[in-house]
Design a protein around this motif. Sequence first.
Motif, mmCIF file in Angstrom:
data_model
loop_
_atom_site.group_PDB
_atom_site.id
_atom_site.type_symbol
_atom_site.label_atom_id
_atom_site.label_comp_id
_atom_site.label_asym_id
_atom_site.label_seq_id
_atom_site.Cartn_x
_atom_site.Cartn_y
_atom_site.Cartn_z
ATOM 1 N N ASP A 157 0.819 -1.212 0.000
ATOM 2 C CA ASP A 157 0.000 0.000 0.000
ATOM 3 C C ASP A 157 0.853 1.262 0.000
ATOM 4 O O ASP A 157 0.352 2.354 -0.299
ATOM 5 N N ASN A 158 2.127 1.126 0.346
ATOM 6 C CA ASN A 158 3.011 2.291 0.400
ATOM 7 C C ASN A 158 3.616 2.649 -0.957
ATOM 8 O O ASN A 158 4.273 3.688 -1.070
ATOM 9 N N ARG A 159 3.402 1.818 -1.973
ATOM 10 C CA ARG A 159 4.035 2.082 -3.271
ATOM 11 C C ARG A 159 3.589 3.426 -3.859
ATOM 12 O O ARG A 159 4.321 4.050 -4.615
ATOM 13 N N GLY A 160 2.388 3.858 -3.490
ATOM 14 C CA GLY A 160 1.901 5.137 -3.990
ATOM 15 C C GLY A 160 2.759 6.317 -3.558
ATOM 16 O O GLY A 160 2.723 7.385 -4.191
ATOM 17 N N PHE A 161 3.540 6.126 -2.488
ATOM 18 C CA PHE A 161 4.405 7.209 -2.043
ATOM 19 C C PHE A 161 5.488 7.539 -3.070
ATOM 20 O O PHE A 161 6.023 8.655 -3.072
ATOM 21 N N ALA A 163 5.229 8.129 -6.202
ATOM 22 C CA ALA A 163 4.770 9.279 -6.984
ATOM 23 C C ALA A 163 4.628 10.517 -6.105
ATOM 24 O O ALA A 163 4.940 11.635 -6.534
ATOM 25 N N GLU A 164 4.169 10.322 -4.866
ATOM 26 C CA GLU A 164 4.010 11.458 -3.960
ATOM 27 C C GLU A 164 5.353 12.110 -3.645
ATOM 28 O O GLU A 164 5.454 13.343 -3.559
ATOM 29 N N PHE A 165 6.382 11.300 -3.465
ATOM 30 C CA PHE A 165 7.715 11.853 -3.207
ATOM 31 C C PHE A 165 8.157 12.721 -4.381
ATOM 32 O O PHE A 165 8.680 13.830 -4.195
ATOM 33 N N ARG A 166 7.966 12.221 -5.596
ATOM 34 C CA ARG A 166 8.414 12.961 -6.784
ATOM 35 C C ARG A 166 7.654 14.275 -6.925
ATOM 36 O O ARG A 166 8.219 15.275 -7.400
ATOM 37 N N ALA A 167 6.389 14.268 -6.515
ATOM 38 C CA ALA A 167 5.592 15.492 -6.595
ATOM 39 C C ALA A 167 5.977 16.498 -5.513
ATOM 40 O O ALA A 167 5.761 17.706 -5.674
ATOM 41 N N ALA A 168 6.560 16.011 -4.419
ATOM 42 C CA ALA A 168 6.848 16.869 -3.264
ATOM 43 C C ALA A 168 8.189 17.579 -3.356
ATOM 44 O O ALA A 168 8.395 18.595 -2.694
ATOM 45 N N ALA A 169 9.117 17.042 -4.159
ATOM 46 C CA ALA A 169 10.464 17.626 -4.224
ATOM 47 C C ALA A 169 11.110 17.244 -5.554
ATOM 48 O O ALA A 169 10.828 16.174 -6.104
ATOM 49 N N PRO A 170 12.005 18.083 -6.060
ATOM 50 C CA PRO A 170 12.654 17.779 -7.340
ATOM 51 C C PRO A 170 13.641 16.618 -7.285
ATOM 52 O O PRO A 170 14.000 16.068 -8.319
ATOM 53 N N GLN A 171 14.084 16.229 -6.092
ATOM 54 C CA GLN A 171 15.043 15.122 -5.966
ATOM 55 C C GLN A 171 14.578 14.177 -4.866
ATOM 56 O O GLN A 171 14.181 14.615 -3.776
ATOM 57 N N VAL A 172 14.611 12.871 -5.159
ATOM 58 C CA VAL A 172 14.304 11.845 -4.165
ATOM 59 C C VAL A 172 15.485 10.894 -4.089
ATOM 60 O O VAL A 172 15.994 10.433 -5.124
ATOM 61 N N LEU A 173 15.946 10.611 -2.879
ATOM 62 C CA LEU A 173 16.984 9.619 -2.617
ATOM 63 C C LEU A 173 16.339 8.493 -1.839
ATOM 64 O O LEU A 173 15.848 8.704 -0.726
ATOM 65 N N LEU A 174 16.323 7.298 -2.413
ATOM 66 C CA LEU A 174 15.584 6.177 -1.848
ATOM 67 C C LEU A 174 16.500 4.971 -1.681
ATOM 68 O O LEU A 174 17.325 4.685 -2.556
ATOM 69 N N ALA A 175 16.354 4.275 -0.560
ATOM 70 C CA ALA A 175 17.052 3.004 -0.356
ATOM 71 C C ALA A 175 16.021 1.954 0.011
ATOM 72 O O ALA A 175 15.129 2.217 0.833
ATOM 73 N N ASP A 176 16.147 0.773 -0.571
ATOM 74 C CA ASP A 176 15.165 -0.279 -0.295
ATOM 75 C C ASP A 176 15.806 -1.653 -0.449
ATOM 76 O O ASP A 176 16.612 -1.876 -1.352
ATOM 77 N N SER A 177 15.438 -2.567 0.458
ATOM 78 C CA SER A 177 15.941 -3.934 0.394
ATOM 79 C C SER A 177 14.816 -4.945 0.202
ATOM 80 O O SER A 177 15.066 -6.145 0.234
ATOM 81 N N ARG A 178 13.593 -4.470 0.014
ATOM 82 C CA ARG A 178 12.437 -5.373 -0.021
ATOM 83 C C ARG A 178 11.847 -5.547 -1.413
ATOM 84 O O ARG A 178 11.261 -6.585 -1.704
ATOM 85 N N VAL A 179 11.940 -4.524 -2.253
ATOM 86 C CA VAL A 179 11.257 -4.536 -3.544
ATOM 87 C C VAL A 179 12.302 -4.539 -4.658
ATOM 88 O O VAL A 179 13.098 -3.606 -4.768
ATOM 89 N N ARG A 180 12.298 -5.570 -5.470
ATOM 90 C CA ARG A 180 13.309 -5.685 -6.519
ATOM 91 C C ARG A 180 13.024 -4.751 -7.696
ATOM 92 O O ARG A 180 13.953 -4.262 -8.334
#
Length: 216
Positions: A157-161, A163-180
């Motif tokens: 259910d959090n995958r929608g974030f 797009a929300e992150f991209r809309a909130a700021a021009p740069q997103v730095l993301l780290a994830d170990s769960r979703v390939r």
Amino acid sequence: MSTHVLDRHLQKTLSRGRVAATRPAGCPDIELYLFDPQVLDGPLSHDEAQAVVGEPAYWSFCWASGQVLAQWILQHPHLVAGKRVLDFGSGSGIVAIAAAIAGAAEVVACDLDPAALDAAEANAAGNGVALKRCEDWYQRPQALDVITAADVLYDPDNRGFLAEFRAAAPQVLLADSRVRDLGDPAYVRQAVIEARTWPDLNEFEEFNQVRIYHTV
């Protein structure tokens, strides 16, 4: 922020719990108040580990992706230097603290759990930096330059974030170990780095492979 406050928060999940100052192996330049495994006779049992994961005093552990993203920011300070940063799902605060150390103009730690924000504040003070608090993503400050987030996609259910992150700021730095596969081509993988939760929860090896993404 007194460590006694953090101990009281932790004891809501583990009655014997307390925090201790430690430096996660994946980002040893930052010291954090985390769960002290010495209060237990030996390592966490399977049931205790499941309780920690299921009843999130998650701020009292430093998850692999948080360590990796914090270290990445320390190694690439230009990503945040002089910028206004919001760290989503801040937990222990390690990523937010790294951004502050790397020269961000302002860093906001955003987390639904007030105990996590208490921990982030205490950990920031211990590292000689300051953070602002935000308990609700939907009441976040405006005019943000960078969103950071680590291991927040464990719930589909959090995958929608993304797009929300991209809309909130021009740069997103993301780290994830769960979703390939994030399923969003705007997030470009930069590296895959191995790390383990600190203190170690003996998670499956696949969860120790952390992928770093930048938006384009």
